[in-house]
Write a protein that holds these residues in place. Structure first.
Motif, PDB file in Angstrom:
ATOM      1  N   GLY A 163      41.699 -66.242  13.403  1.00  0.00           N
ATOM      2  CA  GLY A 163      40.414 -65.587  13.179  1.00  0.00           C
ATOM      3  C   GLY A 163      39.309 -66.624  13.137  1.00  0.00           C
ATOM      4  O   GLY A 163      39.400 -67.601  12.391  1.00  0.00           O
ATOM      5  N   ILE A 164      38.279 -66.427  13.935  1.00  0.00           N
ATOM      6  CA  ILE A 164      37.160 -67.361  13.994  1.00  0.00           C
ATOM      7  C   ILE A 164      35.951 -66.697  13.343  1.00  0.00           C
ATOM      8  O   ILE A 164      35.500 -65.640  13.784  1.00  0.00           O
ATOM      9  N   LEU A 165      35.446 -67.305  12.287  1.00  0.00           N
ATOM     10  CA  LEU A 165      34.259 -66.811  11.602  1.00  0.00           C
ATOM     11  C   LEU A 165      33.057 -67.599  12.112  1.00  0.00           C
ATOM     12  O   LEU A 165      32.864 -68.751  11.764  1.00  0.00           O
ATOM     13  N   GLY A 166      32.274 -66.968  12.991  1.00  0.00           N
ATOM     14  CA  GLY A 166      31.145 -67.645  13.626  1.00  0.00           C
ATOM     15  C   GLY A 166      31.515 -68.034  15.044  1.00  0.00           C
ATOM     16  O   GLY A 166      32.167 -69.045  15.263  1.00  0.00           O
ATOM     17  N   MET A 167      31.100 -67.206  16.010  1.00  0.00           N
ATOM     18  CA  MET A 167      31.512 -67.428  17.400  1.00  0.00           C
ATOM     19  C   MET A 167      30.351 -67.982  18.216  1.00  0.00           C
ATOM     20  O   MET A 167      29.976 -67.463  19.262  1.00  0.00           O
ATOM     21  N   GLY A 168      29.768 -69.076  17.700  1.00  0.00           N
ATOM     22  CA  GLY A 168      28.746 -69.782  18.444  1.00  0.00           C
ATOM     23  C   GLY A 168      29.381 -70.796  19.379  1.00  0.00           C
ATOM     24  O   GLY A 168      30.498 -70.603  19.862  1.00  0.00           O
ATOM     25  N   ARG A 169      28.689 -71.906  19.611  1.00  0.00           N
ATOM     26  CA  ARG A 169      29.200 -72.920  20.543  1.00  0.00           C
ATOM     27  C   ARG A 169      30.557 -73.456  20.091  1.00  0.00           C
ATOM     28  O   ARG A 169      31.504 -73.518  20.882  1.00  0.00           O
ATOM     29  N   VAL A 170      30.649 -73.855  18.825  1.00  0.00           N
ATOM     30  CA  VAL A 170      31.898 -74.439  18.336  1.00  0.00           C
ATOM     31  C   VAL A 170      32.998 -73.388  18.291  1.00  0.00           C
ATOM     32  O   VAL A 170      34.138 -73.635  18.698  1.00  0.00           O
ATOM     33  N   GLY A 171      32.674 -72.201  17.788  1.00  0.00           N
ATOM     34  CA  GLY A 171      33.664 -71.139  17.715  1.00  0.00           C
ATOM     35  C   GLY A 171      34.268 -70.820  19.070  1.00  0.00           C
ATOM     36  O   GLY A 171      35.490 -70.636  19.202  1.00  0.00           O
ATOM     37  N   GLN A 172      33.432 -70.771  20.100  1.00  0.00           N
ATOM     38  CA  GLN A 172      33.944 -70.491  21.442  1.00  0.00           C
ATOM     39  C   GLN A 172      34.775 -71.648  21.978  1.00  0.00           C
ATOM     40  O   GLN A 172      35.773 -71.438  22.683  1.00  0.00           O
ATOM     41  N   ALA A 173      34.390 -72.871  21.643  1.00  0.00           N
ATOM     42  CA  ALA A 173      35.190 -74.029  22.064  1.00  0.00           C
ATOM     43  C   ALA A 173      36.556 -74.015  21.380  1.00  0.00           C
ATOM     44  O   ALA A 173      37.572 -74.372  21.986  1.00  0.00           O
ATOM     45  N   VAL A 174      36.594 -73.585  20.121  1.00  0.00           N
ATOM     46  CA  VAL A 174      37.870 -73.448  19.415  1.00  0.00           C
ATOM     47  C   VAL A 174      38.722 -72.374  20.081  1.00  0.00           C
ATOM     48  O   VAL A 174      39.935 -72.542  20.281  1.00  0.00           O
ATOM     49  N   ALA A 175      38.090 -71.259  20.449  1.00  0.00           N
ATOM     50  CA  ALA A 175      38.819 -70.167  21.099  1.00  0.00           C
ATOM     51  C   ALA A 175      39.471 -70.624  22.398  1.00  0.00           C
ATOM     52  O   ALA A 175      40.609 -70.251  22.698  1.00  0.00           O
ATOM     53  N   ARG A 176      38.763 -71.436  23.171  1.00  0.00           N
ATOM     54  CA  ARG A 176      39.329 -71.930  24.437  1.00  0.00           C
ATOM     55  C   ARG A 176      40.555 -72.792  24.186  1.00  0.00           C
ATOM     56  O   ARG A 176      41.556 -72.704  24.913  1.00  0.00           O
ATOM     57  N   ARG A 177      40.500 -73.618  23.166  1.00  0.00           N
ATOM     58  CA  ARG A 177      41.653 -74.468  22.841  1.00  0.00           C
ATOM     59  C   ARG A 177      42.802 -73.634  22.293  1.00  0.00           C
ATOM     60  O   ARG A 177      43.978 -73.908  22.574  1.00  0.00           O
TER      61      ARG A 177
END
Length: 337
Positions: A163-177
């Protein structure tokens, strides 16, 4: 204050720039070439009076996350101060509205810390779920007695829900990884992503944070600190999570009620935590520090040589645009926060 010659032969005064902390040598050298710069060679954190004094001498202040600049300090700024070019992406340490009211622009350095911070999120997830610090401690102590089938059993990442809380630039980069590790990506954000972005990330949106928390195995906090996010992860919400769940925070410590998290970890209600930021800065709860299922780092999520130099380049770009009468590309207004 010296002068510089423009391409058309005219001269303009060199901006007086005060930098609050030591920066990479390459950045400081280039700043010295471009501006009348005041550097902090000792890299000592400036207290309130020293910050106010620097604002009294400078046209541009270059602060860092460790420098809290409030309305009272801005009221004492000198008449020459017209830009606060923050060295970093976060801005919760600066009263942007008060600066704007006094005609002082504020800029930051977005984007450049995104990939480095996302890498650290994954490092913390792996460290906690695979119990890497515990294994490291045994090896460094010399107490390892050899391999055993049940020793240091952690959790497999593949198939777990992130679960990602905050899907800004960093959140989306985490999602890709996370996709590469076989994690199922879920997220909660102020606004839902565009359908094409959501599809590319294979991410599931939850309008209700409570509902997402009850279903995930790992929580990555990537939201800024605002009045709305203060203690967003509180005692009630922590109790919604699985007792095996892991929490990772590389954003802002104030988003988590640190005392509640400590109690949950001590009681076995939370499986583990990886924290790079803390609610009270470098003053860390000693009970939290003593827990074996917690990995604590000294706010090093964006600490790469490349990232720090790129941050400096963005700062200089913002200052140069300001000097030339052009809006800094990373100018921030309160409505953006």
């Amino acid at each position: 204050m010296g002068n510089v010659t423009n391409g058309n032969g005219s001269t303009q005064k060199r901006l007086r720039v005060a930098v609050t902390r030591a920066l990479p040598e390459a950045v400081e050298t280039r700043m010295t070439e471009l501006f009348d710069v005041e550097l902090n060679h000792e890299d000592r954190k400036l207290d309130r009076d020293a910050l106010v004094a620097a604002m009294g001498r400078a046209d541009v202040l270059v602060p860092c996350v460790t420098d809290r600049i409030d309305a009272g300090m801005l009221a004492q700024a000198g008449p020459g101060l017209r830009l606060i070019a923050n060295y970093g992406a976060g801005l919760d340490h600066i009263d942007v509205a008060a600066a704007q009211a006094r005609g002082i622009m504020v800029s930051n350095t977005p984007d450049v810390v995104t990939e480095d911070t996302a890498d650290m999120v994954m490092a913390l997830i792996l460290s906690v779920t695979r119990r890497i610090p515990e294994g490291l401690a045994v090896m460094q102590s010399g107490d390892w007695q050899g391999w055993a089938p049940t020793a240091f059993l952690g959790q497999r990442l593949g198939g777990k829900r992130l679960g990602i809380l905050g899907m800004g630039r960093v959140g989306q980069a985490v999602a890709r990884r996370a996709k590469a590790f076989g994690l199922s990506v879920h997220y909660h954000n102020r606004h839902r992503l565009r359908p094409e972005t959501e599809a590319a990330l294979e991410a599931t949106w939850w309008d209700s944070l409570d509902q997402m928390l009850s279903r995930i195995d790992i929580l990555s906090i990537n939201s800024p600190h605002t009045p709305a996010t203060y203690h967003l992860i509180n005692a009630r919400r922590l109790k919604l999570m699985k007792p095996t769940a892991v929490i990772v925070n590389t954003s802002r410590g104030e988003v988590i009620d640190e005392n509640a998290l400590t109690r949950g970890l001590r009681a076995g209600e939370i499986g583990g935590a990886g924290l790079d930021v803390f609610e009270h800065g470098h003053q860390i709860n000693p009970r939290l520090r003593a827990l074996p299922n917690v990995v604590l780092l000294p706010h090093m999520g964006s600490a790469t040589v490349e990232g720090r130099i790129e941050m400096g380049e963005r700062v200089m770009l913002n200052i140069c645009n300001f000097r030339n009468g052009v809006r800094p590309p990373d100018m921030v207004v309160p409505e953006m926060l």
